[in-house]
Design a protein around this motif. Structure first.
Motif, PDB file in Angstrom:
ATOM      1  N   SER A 165       0.797  -1.226   0.000  1.00  0.00           N
ATOM      2  CA  SER A 165       0.000   0.000   0.000  1.00  0.00           C
ATOM      3  C   SER A 165       0.831   1.277   0.000  1.00  0.00           C
ATOM      4  O   SER A 165       0.279   2.370   0.006  1.00  0.00           O
ATOM      5  N   GLY A 166       2.147   1.131  -0.002  1.00  0.00           N
ATOM      6  CA  GLY A 166       3.005   2.307  -0.062  1.00  0.00           C
ATOM      7  C   GLY A 166       3.374   2.834   1.303  1.00  0.00           C
ATOM      8  O   GLY A 166       3.485   2.083   2.272  1.00  0.00           O
ATOM      9  N   LYS A 167       3.540   4.151   1.396  1.00  0.00           N
ATOM     10  CA  LYS A 167       4.039   4.774   2.617  1.00  0.00           C
ATOM     11  C   LYS A 167       2.974   5.599   3.342  1.00  0.00           C
ATOM     12  O   LYS A 167       3.284   6.507   4.107  1.00  0.00           O
ATOM     13  N   MET A 168       1.719   5.318   3.103  1.00  0.00           N
ATOM     14  CA  MET A 168       0.647   6.035   3.770  1.00  0.00           C
ATOM     15  C   MET A 168       0.742   5.836   5.277  1.00  0.00           C
ATOM     16  O   MET A 168       0.897   4.709   5.744  1.00  0.00           O
ATOM     17  N   PRO A 169       0.675   6.924   6.082  1.00  0.00           N
ATOM     18  CA  PRO A 169       0.787   6.778   7.540  1.00  0.00           C
ATOM     19  C   PRO A 169      -0.390   5.994   8.122  1.00  0.00           C
ATOM     20  O   PRO A 169      -1.477   5.945   7.531  1.00  0.00           O
ATOM     21  N   PRO A 170      -0.191   5.401   9.303  1.00  0.00           N
ATOM     22  CA  PRO A 170      -1.176   4.447   9.852  1.00  0.00           C
ATOM     23  C   PRO A 170      -2.590   4.991  10.035  1.00  0.00           C
ATOM     24  O   PRO A 170      -3.561   4.318   9.676  1.00  0.00           O
ATOM     25  N   PHE A 171      -2.735   6.195  10.618  1.00  0.00           N
ATOM     26  CA  PHE A 171      -4.085   6.719  10.837  1.00  0.00           C
ATOM     27  C   PHE A 171      -4.802   7.008   9.523  1.00  0.00           C
ATOM     28  O   PHE A 171      -6.000   6.771   9.391  1.00  0.00           O
ATOM     29  N   GLN A 172      -4.067   7.531   8.546  1.00  0.00           N
ATOM     30  CA  GLN A 172      -4.671   7.802   7.245  1.00  0.00           C
ATOM     31  C   GLN A 172      -5.116   6.503   6.581  1.00  0.00           C
ATOM     32  O   GLN A 172      -6.237   6.413   6.046  1.00  0.00           O
ATOM     33  N   LEU A 173      -4.257   5.493   6.628  1.00  0.00           N
ATOM     34  CA  LEU A 173      -4.595   4.193   6.043  1.00  0.00           C
ATOM     35  C   LEU A 173      -5.793   3.579   6.753  1.00  0.00           C
ATOM     36  O   LEU A 173      -6.706   3.026   6.112  1.00  0.00           O
ATOM     37  N   SER A 174      -5.823   3.696   8.069  1.00  0.00           N
ATOM     38  CA  SER A 174      -6.946   3.158   8.846  1.00  0.00           C
ATOM     39  C   SER A 174      -8.251   3.872   8.488  1.00  0.00           C
ATOM     40  O   SER A 174      -9.293   3.233   8.313  1.00  0.00           O
ATOM     41  N   ALA A 175      -8.195   5.191   8.349  1.00  0.00           N
ATOM     42  CA  ALA A 175      -9.396   5.967   8.016  1.00  0.00           C
ATOM     43  C   ALA A 175      -9.970   5.543   6.672  1.00  0.00           C
ATOM     44  O   ALA A 175     -11.187   5.332   6.525  1.00  0.00           O
ATOM     45  N   ILE A 176      -9.112   5.400   5.674  1.00  0.00           N
ATOM     46  CA  ILE A 176      -9.572   5.039   4.329  1.00  0.00           C
ATOM     47  C   ILE A 176     -10.083   3.604   4.297  1.00  0.00           C
ATOM     48  O   ILE A 176     -11.144   3.323   3.724  1.00  0.00           O
TER      49      ILE A 176
ATOM     50  N   VAL B  15       9.218   0.762  19.268  1.00  0.00           N
ATOM     51  CA  VAL B  15       7.887   1.318  18.994  1.00  0.00           C
ATOM     52  C   VAL B  15       7.059   0.311  18.207  1.00  0.00           C
ATOM     53  O   VAL B  15       5.890   0.049  18.519  1.00  0.00           O
ATOM     54  N   GLY B  16       7.653  -0.284  17.187  1.00  0.00           N
ATOM     55  CA  GLY B  16       6.958  -1.286  16.389  1.00  0.00           C
ATOM     56  C   GLY B  16       6.618  -2.532  17.179  1.00  0.00           C
ATOM     57  O   GLY B  16       5.504  -3.071  17.071  1.00  0.00           O
ATOM     58  N   TYR B  17       7.556  -2.995  18.002  1.00  0.00           N
ATOM     59  CA  TYR B  17       7.302  -4.181  18.819  1.00  0.00           C
ATOM     60  C   TYR B  17       6.183  -3.910  19.824  1.00  0.00           C
ATOM     61  O   TYR B  17       5.309  -4.758  20.058  1.00  0.00           O
ATOM     62  N   GLY B  18       6.217  -2.725  20.438  1.00  0.00           N
ATOM     63  CA  GLY B  18       5.179  -2.375  21.399  1.00  0.00           C
ATOM     64  C   GLY B  18       3.809  -2.317  20.748  1.00  0.00           C
ATOM     65  O   GLY B  18       2.811  -2.792  21.317  1.00  0.00           O
ATOM     66  N   ALA B  19       3.747  -1.746  19.536  1.00  0.00           N
ATOM     67  CA  ALA B  19       2.472  -1.669  18.810  1.00  0.00           C
ATOM     68  C   ALA B  19       1.964  -3.074  18.489  1.00  0.00           C
ATOM     69  O   ALA B  19       0.762  -3.354  18.584  1.00  0.00           O
ATOM     70  N   ALA B  20       2.865  -3.972  18.106  1.00  0.00           N
ATOM     71  CA  ALA B  20       2.473  -5.345  17.775  1.00  0.00           C
ATOM     72  C   ALA B  20       1.942  -6.073  19.010  1.00  0.00           C
ATOM     73  O   ALA B  20       0.968  -6.835  18.935  1.00  0.00           O
ATOM     74  N   PHE B  21       2.575  -5.842  20.163  1.00  0.00           N
ATOM     75  CA  PHE B  21       2.140  -6.473  21.404  1.00  0.00           C
ATOM     76  C   PHE B  21       0.749  -5.972  21.798  1.00  0.00           C
ATOM     77  O   PHE B  21      -0.138  -6.765  22.153  1.00  0.00           O
ATOM     78  N   LEU B  22       0.541  -4.652  21.714  1.00  0.00           N
ATOM     79  CA  LEU B  22      -0.781  -4.093  22.005  1.00  0.00           C
ATOM     80  C   LEU B  22      -1.819  -4.576  21.002  1.00  0.00           C
ATOM     81  O   LEU B  22      -2.989  -4.763  21.334  1.00  0.00           O
ATOM     82  N   CYS B  23      -1.357  -4.784  19.779  1.00  0.00           N
ATOM     83  CA  CYS B  23      -2.215  -5.305  18.710  1.00  0.00           C
ATOM     84  C   CYS B  23      -2.807  -6.658  19.113  1.00  0.00           C
ATOM     85  O   CYS B  23      -4.008  -6.900  18.965  1.00  0.00           O
TER      86      CYS B  23
ATOM     87  N   PHE C 214      -0.820  -1.526  11.542  1.00  0.00           N
ATOM     88  CA  PHE C 214      -0.136  -0.715  10.530  1.00  0.00           C
ATOM     89  C   PHE C 214       1.087  -0.021  11.133  1.00  0.00           C
ATOM     90  O   PHE C 214       2.149   0.057  10.506  1.00  0.00           O
ATOM     91  N   THR C 215       0.940   0.458  12.377  1.00  0.00           N
ATOM     92  CA  THR C 215       2.061   1.108  13.056  1.00  0.00           C
ATOM     93  C   THR C 215       3.205   0.128  13.269  1.00  0.00           C
ATOM     94  O   THR C 215       4.381   0.472  13.080  1.00  0.00           O
ATOM     95  N   ALA C 216       2.875  -1.097  13.661  1.00  0.00           N
ATOM     96  CA  ALA C 216       3.906  -2.113  13.894  1.00  0.00           C
ATOM     97  C   ALA C 216       4.689  -2.406  12.618  1.00  0.00           C
ATOM     98  O   ALA C 216       5.925  -2.454  12.629  1.00  0.00           O
ATOM     99  N   LEU C 217       3.984  -2.577  11.489  1.00  0.00           N
ATOM    100  CA  LEU C 217       4.664  -2.904  10.233  1.00  0.00           C
ATOM    101  C   LEU C 217       5.442  -1.718   9.671  1.00  0.00           C
ATOM    102  O   LEU C 217       6.387  -1.901   8.895  1.00  0.00           O
TER     103      LEU C 217
END
Length: 290
Positions: free
Chosen positions: A26-37, A145-153, A79-82
């Protein structure tokens, strides 16, 4: 009814097999923007149903606790984790959620956690570890940051799946409202915190559309129906087939090579899912003798 609902829930797992592929494409779209769409796209099938059957709009009137459960942060965290950690390590951490669902199901009314559920889930976890770590696993503090997001995920999706079981009388139509609300909240966060980045190619746009229609959209409806009305322990154990199926898709498409570890993983994940579902399989066989 329970078997049918479990099978419908399993279709969500089939769609999740495309989640990592579409996210990476999906490219480099930031996480919140990607989530919104993606959640906006995911709401479209539900909106179509409500337009065709307006009387179902009343089903969206639910207590605040139902809305708090359904408005998810899972996909934003995924998305944040990846975006902030290598896909291998992030995926391995994020895929703790099936194990959390199966073990947590023991706290649900009317559910019994049996040895085959636990063992089947552990076999699936082992198979997943072989798949995502087939080229090695190396945790680096630079990606905390990515690992923490994945754990919360993992905890977010397991928590949603277990809590929503308590709202089994709530129609799956309400998922449409969840998607719209999550899209709006993600958009507000995006406009406040992120810089807008649009897809640069047609293939990136297709990947975003695919995310919204399948792993984020249709899968949400199917999973909600499955965990409310089906066997949540079987679904939890069977969820480990998603990374396996994802890897097989990549192999068939020429983006990955087959290996012995993938073959062993196939046996572990398939065997684990069948072991977890043995009661349902043998019950169905007994009910329909040859």
């Amino acid at each position: 009814m329970k078997t049918r609902a479990t099978l419908i829930g399993f279709t969500a797992i089939l769609m999740w097999a495309l989640l990592a592929l579409f996210t990476a494409a999906s490219g480099k779209m930031p996480p919140f923007q990607l989530s919104a769409i993606c959640f906006l796209i995911g709401s479209l099938p539900g909106i179509a149903v409500l337009l065709a059957r307006p009387e179902r709009v009343r089903l969206l009137r639910q207590p605040a606790k139902v809305w708090m459960t359904g408005i998810l942060g899972y996909h934003f965290l995924y998305f944040t984790a990846l975006r902030n950690a290598p896909a291998v390590e992030a995926s391995l951490i994020a895929y703790l959620w099936p194990l959390l669902i199966v073990t947590g199901s023991a706290l649900l009314p009317g559910e019994r956690l049996k040895w085959n559920h636990i063992l089947g889930t552990l076999l699936g976890l082992g198979g997943t570890a072989l798949i995502v770590g087939r080229n090695g696993v190396s945790f680096d503090s630079a990606y905390l940051v990515g690992y923490g997001a994945a754990f919360l995920c993992a905890f977010t999706w397991a928590g949603y799946s277990l809590i929503t079981r308590r709202f089994e009388a709530v129609s799956t139509d309400v998922v449409t409202g969840f998607c719209i609300a999550t899209s709006i909240l993600s958009l507000v966060c995006h406009l406040t915190l992120e810089t807008t980045v649009w897809p640069q190619t047609g293939s990136e746009w297709l990947a975003v559309a695919g995310l919204g229609l399948l792993p984020v959209g249709a899968a949400f409806y199917a999973w909600d129906f499955g965990v409310k009305n089906g066997d949540i322990q079987i679904l939890g154990a069977a969820s480990y087939s998603a990374p396996l199926l994802s890897t097989l898709v990549l192999i068939v498409s020429g983006f990955a090579e087959p290996s012995l570890s993938i073959g062993i993983a196939c046996l572990l994940v398939t065997g684990g899912a069948m072991l977890a579902a043995k009661d349902m399989i043998f019950r169905k066989t007994a009910a329909n003798p040859a």
